[in-house]
Design an enzyme around this catalytic site. Sequence first.
Site, short mmCIF file in Angstrom:
data_model
loop_
_atom_site.label_atom_id
_atom_site.label_comp_id
_atom_site.label_asym_id
_atom_site.label_seq_id
_atom_site.Cartn_x
_atom_site.Cartn_y
_atom_site.Cartn_z
N ASP A 1 0.86 -1.18 0.00
CA ASP A 1 0.00 0.00 0.00
C ASP A 1 0.90 1.23 0.00
OD1 ASP A 1 -2.35 1.54 0.11
OD2 ASP A 1 -2.31 1.63 2.28
N SER A 2 0.28 2.39 -0.21
CA SER A 2 1.04 3.63 -0.16
C SER A 2 1.38 4.02 1.26
CB SER A 2 0.23 4.77 -0.81
OG SER A 2 -1.00 4.96 -0.11
N CYS B 1 -11.10 2.71 -0.30
CA CYS B 1 -9.70 2.98 0.03
C CYS B 1 -9.43 2.20 1.30
CB CYS B 1 -9.46 4.48 0.25
SG CYS B 1 -7.80 4.87 0.89
N THR B 2 -8.34 1.45 1.32
CA THR B 2 -8.09 0.58 2.47
C THR B 2 -7.78 1.35 3.74
OG1 THR B 2 -5.79 0.31 1.72
CG2 THR B 2 -7.37 -1.42 1.10
N CYS C 1 -4.55 -1.59 -2.15
CA CYS C 1 -4.74 -0.17 -2.43
C CYS C 1 -5.58 -0.04 -3.69
CB CYS C 1 -3.39 0.52 -2.63
SG CYS C 1 -3.47 2.22 -3.22
N ASN C 2 -6.74 0.62 -3.58
CA ASN C 2 -7.61 0.78 -4.75
C ASN C 2 -6.95 1.61 -5.84
OD1 ASN C 2 -10.73 -0.10 -4.14
ND2 ASN C 2 -9.63 0.41 -2.27
N PHE D 1 -0.53 8.48 -3.38
CA PHE D 1 -0.50 8.12 -4.79
C PHE D 1 -1.34 9.07 -5.64
CE2 PHE D 1 0.44 3.30 -4.08
CZ PHE D 1 1.77 3.60 -3.89
N GLY D 2 -2.38 9.64 -5.04
CA GLY D 2 -3.25 10.53 -5.80
C GLY D 2 -2.58 11.79 -6.30
#
Length: 269
Positions: free
Chosen positions: A14-15, A193-194, A78-79, A46-47
Amino acid sequence: MTNPSSARPILMFDSGIGGLTVLREARVLMPDRRFIYVADDAAFPFGGWEEPALRTHILELFARLLDRFSPAISVIACNTASTLVIDALRERFPGHPFVGTVPAIKPAAERTRSGLVSVLATPGTVKRQYTRDLISKWAQKCHVRLVGSDRLAGLAEAYMRDGFVDEEAVRAEIAPCFVEHDGLRTDIVVLACTHYPFLANRMRKTAPWPVDWLDPAEAIARRALSLLADTETDRGEALPEGADLAVFTSNSANFPTRRLMQGFGLAIS
């Protein structure tokens, strides 16, 4: 038969710390497995990336991770990353199984009674065509509102590290999810979103009415378990007994982060 405790580890990616929600469920289903948790905190959030640059970054990072850890399977918890790069990962590393994380739109459409569903996600997940394709495929009979939040992932990170969160900020971020139309109300909010399940109690407290907050973590963990049977004949070097690891790409995890990882039974590598 392979002894799960001696098999190659499962890698969770994940981020930041959001993927810990998936790790928590995976441990329930696979208590004897070893895990490596990779937080790409150097690239968080990440966005904020342009999509081509983020895709290249994740592919290059996984080339190093797979070489270093030789995991049995990798879970992209992570979506944002999954909707962007899961197909590219499978193409780049065809011999390695990947489990992705995508918005739980299908189960939401199956469960809703009002037909009003909201998907709470990062702006990157909201804008991705992958998400819209899921709606077109599985939720044609529903009204699906996509709500992109710039702040919730960061609020969740702060909450898990520091133990408190601005509830009014949470209220403002989730408010667009709640729709009233022709006497009907939103009854399901997909947590796409996790990170978000860590704030579920605060969301319930600040929501204008009760809804079903749909957390896909258990389904992701079950998918990983189902794929493991095909990997166990391909053995690699196992982690030492008890050695579940956390890897931070910044190499600079602070004390609250280290304490959080220890609480999840992870030793920072």
